[in-house]
Scaffold this motif. Structure first.
Motif, PDB file in Angstrom:
ATOM      1  N   LYS A 119       0.820  -1.220   0.000  1.00  0.00           N
ATOM      2  CA  LYS A 119       0.000   0.000   0.000  1.00  0.00           C
ATOM      3  C   LYS A 119       0.847   1.260   0.000  1.00  0.00           C
ATOM      4  O   LYS A 119       0.440   2.305  -0.491  1.00  0.00           O
ATOM      5  CB  LYS A 119      -0.935   0.007   1.222  1.00  0.00           C
ATOM      6  CG  LYS A 119      -2.014  -1.066   1.129  1.00  0.00           C
ATOM      7  CD  LYS A 119      -2.922  -1.060   2.345  1.00  0.00           C
ATOM      8  CE  LYS A 119      -4.062  -0.077   2.188  1.00  0.00           C
ATOM      9  NZ  LYS A 119      -5.086  -0.275   3.238  1.00  0.00           N
ATOM     10  N   LEU A 120       2.027   1.153   0.605  1.00  0.00           N
ATOM     11  CA  LEU A 120       2.863   2.344   0.745  1.00  0.00           C
ATOM     12  C   LEU A 120       4.294   1.999   0.341  1.00  0.00           C
ATOM     13  O   LEU A 120       4.859   1.014   0.828  1.00  0.00           O
ATOM     14  CB  LEU A 120       2.804   2.824   2.202  1.00  0.00           C
ATOM     15  CG  LEU A 120       3.653   4.029   2.593  1.00  0.00           C
ATOM     16  CD1 LEU A 120       3.239   5.270   1.805  1.00  0.00           C
ATOM     17  CD2 LEU A 120       3.512   4.292   4.095  1.00  0.00           C
ATOM     18  N   ILE A 121       4.850   2.808  -0.559  1.00  0.00           N
ATOM     19  CA  ILE A 121       6.251   2.627  -0.957  1.00  0.00           C
ATOM     20  C   ILE A 121       7.004   3.873  -0.507  1.00  0.00           C
ATOM     21  O   ILE A 121       6.560   4.997  -0.767  1.00  0.00           O
ATOM     22  CB  ILE A 121       6.378   2.464  -2.481  1.00  0.00           C
ATOM     23  CG1 ILE A 121       5.617   1.221  -2.940  1.00  0.00           C
ATOM     24  CG2 ILE A 121       7.847   2.381  -2.894  1.00  0.00           C
ATOM     25  CD1 ILE A 121       5.506   1.091  -4.439  1.00  0.00           C
ATOM     26  N   ILE A 122       8.114   3.673   0.181  1.00  0.00           N
ATOM     27  CA  ILE A 122       8.896   4.833   0.616  1.00  0.00           C
ATOM     28  C   ILE A 122      10.306   4.728   0.047  1.00  0.00           C
ATOM     29  O   ILE A 122      10.945   3.668   0.120  1.00  0.00           O
ATOM     30  CB  ILE A 122       8.935   4.948   2.157  1.00  0.00           C
ATOM     31  CG1 ILE A 122       7.499   4.901   2.717  1.00  0.00           C
ATOM     32  CG2 ILE A 122       9.615   6.249   2.582  1.00  0.00           C
ATOM     33  CD1 ILE A 122       7.401   5.076   4.222  1.00  0.00           C
ATOM     34  N   CYS A 123      10.758   5.815  -0.544  1.00  0.00           N
ATOM     35  CA  CYS A 123      12.100   5.858  -1.134  1.00  0.00           C
ATOM     36  C   CYS A 123      12.843   7.065  -0.576  1.00  0.00           C
ATOM     37  O   CYS A 123      12.228   8.056  -0.197  1.00  0.00           O
ATOM     38  CB  CYS A 123      12.040   6.047  -2.651  1.00  0.00           C
ATOM     39  SG  CYS A 123      11.075   4.828  -3.535  1.00  0.00           S
ATOM     40  N   GLY A 124      14.158   6.989  -0.583  1.00  0.00           N
ATOM     41  CA  GLY A 124      14.953   8.187  -0.349  1.00  0.00           C
ATOM     42  C   GLY A 124      14.814   9.061  -1.593  1.00  0.00           C
ATOM     43  O   GLY A 124      14.686   8.556  -2.699  1.00  0.00           O
ATOM     44  N   GLN A 125      14.806  10.349  -1.383  1.00  0.00           N
ATOM     45  CA  GLN A 125      14.601  11.277  -2.495  1.00  0.00           C
ATOM     46  C   GLN A 125      15.599  11.066  -3.631  1.00  0.00           C
ATOM     47  O   GLN A 125      15.270  11.141  -4.786  1.00  0.00           O
ATOM     48  CB  GLN A 125      14.792  12.681  -1.930  1.00  0.00           C
ATOM     49  CG  GLN A 125      14.610  13.756  -2.925  1.00  0.00           C
ATOM     50  CD  GLN A 125      13.349  14.482  -2.599  1.00  0.00           C
ATOM     51  OE1 GLN A 125      12.331  13.897  -2.244  1.00  0.00           O
ATOM     52  NE2 GLN A 125      13.391  15.764  -2.696  1.00  0.00           N
ATOM     53  N   GLN A 126      16.842  10.861  -3.286  1.00  0.00           N
ATOM     54  CA  GLN A 126      17.878  10.716  -4.292  1.00  0.00           C
ATOM     55  C   GLN A 126      19.017   9.907  -3.700  1.00  0.00           C
ATOM     56  O   GLN A 126      19.112   9.772  -2.489  1.00  0.00           O
ATOM     57  CB  GLN A 126      18.387  12.079  -4.743  1.00  0.00           C
ATOM     58  CG  GLN A 126      19.106  12.842  -3.659  1.00  0.00           C
ATOM     59  CD  GLN A 126      19.032  14.349  -3.891  1.00  0.00           C
ATOM     60  OE1 GLN A 126      17.961  14.927  -3.955  1.00  0.00           O
ATOM     61  NE2 GLN A 126      20.177  14.957  -4.043  1.00  0.00           N
ATOM     62  N   ALA A 127      19.874   9.391  -4.569  1.00  0.00           N
ATOM     63  CA  ALA A 127      21.051   8.666  -4.103  1.00  0.00           C
ATOM     64  C   ALA A 127      22.241   9.600  -4.211  1.00  0.00           C
ATOM     65  O   ALA A 127      22.322  10.385  -5.149  1.00  0.00           O
ATOM     66  CB  ALA A 127      21.262   7.421  -4.947  1.00  0.00           C
TER      67      ALA A 127
END
Lengths: 270, 328
Positions: A119-127
């Motif tokens: 339901k929820l995917i969380i990513c770091g904004q950028q590498a």
């Protein structure tokens, strides 16, 4: 039903020790590696989401996923030690040299085939190696789900919706969205530390490895083959200025000199 | 056949984002026979309020995708409208500003079109086959990479401040109104609260910038930059090292992870000039560096390099600025 949260993390090379392959992509094997700092921010938000959901009697799990060579298992162990429940490694020679489009496609295949009810995917904004910030938005598009970037904190979450704070140079906003949803976070200074029990648990945990076939990926859309962008050349920029050096100038004389330069520049242009 | 470049125009409070004008300027220089067009997505009121500004864009055609549903920016909605438009318009090159909105709108749009995208470019050019050569800093500014894309349009986002706005003749763009297909878009975010931050005066292109780094030795010394700047009407800036030490706020940081600046004169006091800093000042007309270390990278990358104690120079400039004010 368990509320599934996926955190996408990336192992990034120590930028002081870069080697390039003949394809002009990064030679990742043998590099000192760390977990991308923005992805630690993503893990922090995911764990907070799980905690808040548990408070509302919703059972939640946090699944960490990364794409990379087998040694990328290290960052998954770190994620497990920090408190993620499961870890998945997408590793296949055919995945290598992927640009952001191919990476997003690969991650989307994993989510839709292996964890389809996420339901929820969380990513770091950028590498911190590429700094492109492209994969999270591209992943959201591939899954055809809503997205919000520049997220700085989670305010509220339940089974139906979530509320987040978003911070950009231009505005501060509070936004609300239902699910499924992709969040990318600007937090890059998270200080969550695994405790000793976390490390012990992480040591014993099984990390499942998936290749391209296992996630049902189209071989033409992954890795180098699926990447429309190519590095044509990589270089250290050359300096185009002809320098005039003044050695050992007294501060007062130097001050005078700079005043003359300021005056010159202002009269030249006005 | 004429080659075309399309520039996405981002409006912020009915004003064109400066980077969009920078991109239009640069796009016109890419090739002598290039046709530069632009596209904007907004509601009727915003278009009306920004009409004069839009009419000054140096483009041949301005495509206006107008509907009241566009009264506030929504990434998913704008991206699907934009990708539908690109599919019909088929430009050879598509450019967008690497603003915070651009950095999410561009990848979502590229993904919808299944095309490559190069982020945050600081330089662009075209080869003989009109392929876009998009150059960007990578690895924290340690290296530059030139990226090509095998798909059309060749798509890139451009770093604000990377190019200068040339005062060329106005093209009187033809306004072309496009009817969007906006039926039933469910991926909208609900905005519960929005505070627009006060937009600070854009200092990145002021005529004189005085920047300080570790060579100033203390925070107290660094703060003298503010004093000097107010005395001689210049703008203060800082290196990453100075910001990391807490001497200066990140808003005035110059370099790959900070701002790109384009002053007429950039005065670097006690800045060593790491690659990531130098990428941010490529567009300065003239760089004067003051450093006690003759071996510091900046000393061979400036127009004028002066071996002297930056903190003492700063102090001396403050003391003598009184007699100079008439001249400056």
């Amino acid at each position: 039903m368990v509320f599934k949260i996926a955190v996408c993390i990336k192992q990034v090379p120590d930028t002081n020790d870069i080697k390039w392959t003949e394809n002009n992509t990064i030679q990742r094997e043998g590099l000192e590696s760390i977990i991308n700092p923005f992805d630690v921010g993503a893990i922090e938000l995911a764990l907070k989401a799980k905690k808040l959901l548990t408070h509302t009697d919703v059972q939640a799990e946090v699944n960490a996923v990364t794409m990379g060579p087998l040694q990328a298992e290290e960052v998954l162990r770190t994620a497990l030690a920090m408190g993620c429940d499961n870890a998945y490694l997408l590793s296949d020679k055919r995945f290598s040299a992927a640009d952001t489009l191919a990476t997003a496609y690969t991650l989307s295949c994993f989510i839709s085939n292996i964890l389809p009810d996420t339901k929820l995917i969380i990513c770091g904004q950028q590498a911190i190696d590429g700094d492109t910030a492209q994969t999270p938005s591209s992943l959201a598009q591939k899954l055809n789900i809503a997205q919000a970037t520049n997220i700085t904190s989670l305010e509220e979450i339940n089974n139906v919706y979530s509320i987040w704070s978003q911070e950009t140079r231009g505005f501060s906003r509070v936004i609300k969205s239902g699910f499924p949803l992709m969040i990318s976070t600007a937090i890059n200074n998270s200080n969550i530390q695994p405790d000793i029990n976390g490390y012990i648990k992480a040591q014993d945990s099984q990390i499942t490895v998936f290749d391209a076939s296992a996630i049902n990926a189209d071989f033409n859309k992954i890795g180098l083959k699926g990447s429309p962008t190519k590095v044509k050349k990589a270089f250290v920029p050359e300096i185009k200025r002809q320098t005039v050096l003044y050695e050992n100038m007294q501060p007062a004389q130097c001050a005078e000199f700079i005043f003359e330069e300021i005056e010159k520049c202002r009269t030249d242009y006005d | 056949m004429t080659k075309t470049a399309l520039v996405y125009i981002e409006l912020n409070n009915s004003k064109i984002e400066k980077v969009c004008k920078e991109i239009v300027s640069k796009a016109n220089e890419l090739a002598s026979d290039i046709e530069v067009n632009a596209v904007v997505i907004a509601d009727k009121t915003t278009i009306r309020n920004s009409q004069q500004d839009l009419a000054l864009l140096n483009v041949k055609k301005l495509f206006i995708i107008e509907d009241n549903i566009f009264d506030s920016y929504q990434c998913c909605l704008f991206s699907s409208v934009l990708s539908a438009f690109i599919n019909k318009n088929k430009p050879d090159i598509f450019l967008m500003g690497a603003t915070e909105n651009g950095r999410e709108l561009a990848p979502r749009t590229a993904s919808a079109l299944n095309i490559g995208l190069t982020a945050d470019c600081t330089d662009i050019s075209v080869d003989e086959s009109f392929n876009l050569l998009a150059t960007r800093p990578t690895y924290g500014g340690k290296m530059m990479a030139t990226i090509i894309s095998e798909t059309r349009p060749n798509f890139a986002t451009i770093r604000p401040g990377a190019f200068k706005i040339e005062n060329t003749l106005v093209n009187n763009p033809e306004f072309v109104y496009i009817q969007p297909e906006t039926a039933g878009h469910e991926l909208l975010l609900e905005v519960l609260k929005c505070e627009t931050k006060q937009q600070e005066e854009d200092w990145t292109c002021s005529d004189v910038i005085i920047a300080g780094g570790l060579g100033l030795k203390t925070k107290e010394n660094f703060e003298k930059i503010y004093t000097l700047c107010s005395l001689i009407n210049a703008k203060p800036a800082a290196s990453r090292a100075a910001v990391e030490l807490g001497w200066a706020p990140s808003e005035i940081q110059v370099g790959q992870t900070g701002n790109s600046v384009s002053p007429k004169l950039y005065i670097a006091l006690g800045i060593s000039g790491a690659m990531q800093h130098m990428t941010g000042i490529t567009n300065a007309d003239k760089i004067v560096a003051v450093n006690t270390d003759r071996q510091a990278p900046i000393m061979s990358a400036s127009d004028i390099a002066i071996e002297s104690d930056a903190a003492a120079v700063l102090q001396s400039m403050i003391e003598h600025s009184g007699s100079k004010q008439a001249l400056l």
